[in-house]
Design a protein around this motif. Sequence first.
Motif, PDB file in Angstrom:
ATOM      1  N   ARG A  18      42.216  36.098  36.338  1.00 53.01           N
ATOM      2  CA  ARG A  18      42.211  37.534  36.094  1.00 53.01           C
ATOM      3  C   ARG A  18      41.119  37.809  35.070  1.00 53.01           C
ATOM      4  N   GLY A  19      40.078  38.471  35.523  1.00 52.73           N
ATOM      5  CA  GLY A  19      38.914  38.608  34.654  1.00 52.73           C
ATOM      6  C   GLY A  19      38.260  37.251  34.484  1.00 52.73           C
ATOM      7  N   THR A  20      38.221  36.769  33.249  1.00 55.19           N
ATOM      8  CA  THR A  20      37.657  35.450  32.976  1.00 55.19           C
ATOM      9  C   THR A  20      38.734  34.432  32.559  1.00 55.19           C
ATOM     10  N   SER A  46      31.528  42.318  38.379  1.00 54.98           N
ATOM     11  CA  SER A  46      32.911  42.783  38.490  1.00 54.98           C
ATOM     12  C   SER A  46      33.208  43.455  39.826  1.00 54.98           C
ATOM     13  N   SER A  47      32.179  43.747  40.606  1.00 50.25           N
ATOM     14  CA  SER A  47      32.377  44.439  41.877  1.00 50.25           C
ATOM     15  C   SER A  47      33.012  43.505  42.906  1.00 50.25           C
ATOM     16  N   ASN A  48      33.779  44.090  43.828  1.00 47.14           N
ATOM     17  CA  ASN A  48      34.417  43.309  44.882  1.00 47.14           C
ATOM     18  C   ASN A  48      33.352  42.745  45.821  1.00 47.14           C
ATOM     19  N   VAL A  64      35.778  37.972  44.653  1.00 42.21           N
ATOM     20  CA  VAL A  64      36.219  38.895  43.606  1.00 42.21           C
ATOM     21  C   VAL A  64      36.876  40.097  44.271  1.00 42.21           C
ATOM     22  N   GLY A  67      39.699  42.989  40.272  1.00 39.93           N
ATOM     23  CA  GLY A  67      39.825  42.392  38.951  1.00 39.93           C
ATOM     24  C   GLY A  67      40.227  40.934  38.937  1.00 39.93           C
ATOM     25  N   ALA A  69      39.557  36.936  40.447  1.00 38.51           N
ATOM     26  CA  ALA A  69      38.530  36.067  41.017  1.00 38.51           C
ATOM     27  C   ALA A  69      39.200  34.826  41.594  1.00 38.51           C
TER      28      ALA A  69
END
Length: 239
Positions: A18-20, A46-48, A64, A67, A69
Amino acid sequence: MVKGGEEGSWFIYSFVARGTMVLAEFTEFTGNFPAIAAQCLQKLPSSNNKFTYSCDHHTFNFLVHDGYAYCVVAKESVPRHVSIAFLERLKVDFRKKYGGGKADTASAKSLNKEFGPVIKEHMQYIVEHAEEIEKVSKVKAQVSEIKSIMLENIEKSVDRGEKLTDLAEKTTHLHSQAQDFRKQGTKVRRKMWLKNMKIKLVVLAVIFLLVLIIWLSVCQGFSCAKEEHKTENSIPETP
């Protein structure tokens, strides 16, 4: 340089983040690929979208979405669409289990304990069904190609000022072709399901035969019941 892994293996390492922040991960090997994957994760947009990086005969594939990855490190020989198919399955399963904010309230430790083995199962499934996935990917590629051709023909038709009736006929024909390819994909999925059911039935039949053979070998057919009956009848009555 990527260190670790094993010759002949397809997928080396995979995680969901989730995020990084990595929430769940799985690997059966030791090496520095988690560190390299984490570096790639820091640089992801951050884009899908889908992203693939190459490093020392390995590919670091990312998906991605909203939000989150999803990552898998694979041998360079593994086709990209196979790695992406794995990530799509991983995403669907993860969203099914932890969608609606459930992942936000769960701790990373509990998520890793619960979902780590699931990642392993998806790895094994992709390896065992590579042929079917290859066929489905080809069908999807053909459908995508037809859509592109359809859009291109529509643009050209508009530019040339063709009659709307002719344009509608061409669009209907292309749509019919797209439906045919979708039917092919449905047949492939049905074939996969039937194949899995056949395997399960064969396993059940083998287990039944083994139990029957053991029972016959121990009792020598129906002699167990007969001998037991004779023994009961031969016990003399106590005066």
